[in-house]
Design a protein around this motif. Structure first.
Motif: not given
Length: 227
Positions: A65-66, A142, A195
Motif C-alpha cells: 500500500v505504499g 494506498g 505513500i
C-alpha cells in the motif's frame, strides 16, 4: 467504509433512543468533542484492521500500500504543496461563502475551545493531525486509487478516487476542498513511488486547517484582530 457508516449510524440511533440528542449535544452549537473523537478513532481503527487482514490474506506486506523509502526532496515538496494547497482552498472557501452565504455555517470550527476539555482537545488534535491522515492515505491512495489505477487510466483513477475522498467528508465546502487536495496528494504518491510524502502532505494540510479553525477562537488572536 460500509462498516464504519453502519457503526456510526448505530451509535446515533442508540443516542436517540437512550439519552436523546438534546442531552447528548448539551446545547452546543458544534459536534461534541467526544463524538468527533469517537468517529475518527473508529474510522482509523477499522481501516487499519481491515487493510491488515486483507494484506495478510493476500500474503502481502505494508509495502503493497505504499510504505516504501523515498528521496528527501519529496518531503520538502509535500510540505510546500500542502501549504500552497491550503492557501488556495482558503481563497476557494471564501469565494464559496461569498457566492453562497448559507454555506458560512459549513466553514465553522469543528468544535468550540470554550466547550472542550483539555483531554478531549488533545485526543481530537492527535487523531486529526496524526492518526487520521495515515489511515485515510492507506485506504484512499494506498488501496482505492491503486485499485482503480490497475483497471482504468491513471487520470480517471485519480478523478474517481478524489471524488470519493471528497464525498467522504460530507460537508459541501470540505468535500470540494478535499477532492482538489486529493489530486495533489495522488501526484506525490505516484511521482515519489511512496505513500510517505502523501501522508506528510496530508498531515501538514490538517495541521494548518485545524489551526486556522481553532486559533481565531483564542483570546490572543481576538485581541490582535479586535474581535
Amino acid at each position: 467504509m460500509l462498516l464504519y457508516t453502519a457503526i456510526s449510524m448505530g451509535h446515533m440511533l442508540w443516542v436517540k433512543h437512550s439519552i436523546g440528542y438534546q442531552a447528548y449535544f448539551a446545547g452546543s452549537t458544534t459536534m461534541p468533542a467526544k463524538l468527533l473523537v469517537f468517529n475518527q478513532a473508529l474510522k482509523a481503527g477499522l481501516i487499519f484492521t481491515v487493510i491488515a487482514v486483507a494484506l495478510k490474506h493476500k500474503g502481502l506486506c505494508w509495502q503493497a500500500v505504499g510504505f516504501k523509502p523515498f528521496r528527501t526532496k519529496w518531503l520538502y515538496l509535500a510540505v510546500f504543496l500542502a501549504i500552497a494547497g491550503f492557501l488556495v482552498r482558503v481563497v476557494l472557501a471564501k469565494w464559496m461563502v461569498f457566492v453562497m452565504p448559507q454555506w458560512h455555517a459549513f466553514t465553522a470550527a469543528p468544535l468550540q475551545l470554550s466547550e472542550t476539555s483539555i483531554p478531549a482537545l488533545s485526543l481530537f488534535l492527535g487523531l486529526t493531525v496524526l492518526v487520521t491522515p495515515v489511515a485515510e492515505e492507506v485506504f484512499f491512495r494506498g488501496f482505492l486509487f491503486q485499485w482503480f489505477a490497475s483497471r482504468r487510466p491513471l487520470w480517471l483513477a485519480a478523478i474517481i478516487s478524489s471524488v470519493i475522498f471528497g464525498a467522504s467528508h460530507i460537508v459541501p465546502a470540505q468535500a470540494i476542498s478535499a477532492a482538489l487536495m486529493s489530486l495533489i496528494i495522488i501526484y506525490l504518491y505516484v511521482a515519489s513511488g511512496s505513500i510517505w510524502p502523501a501522508i506528510i502532505c496530508h498531515i501538514t494540510n490538517n495541521l494548518f486547517s485545524i489551526s486556522a479553525n481553532l486559533f481565531p477562537q483564542t483570546a490572543f488572536f481576538q485581541s490582535l484582530t479586535g474581535g
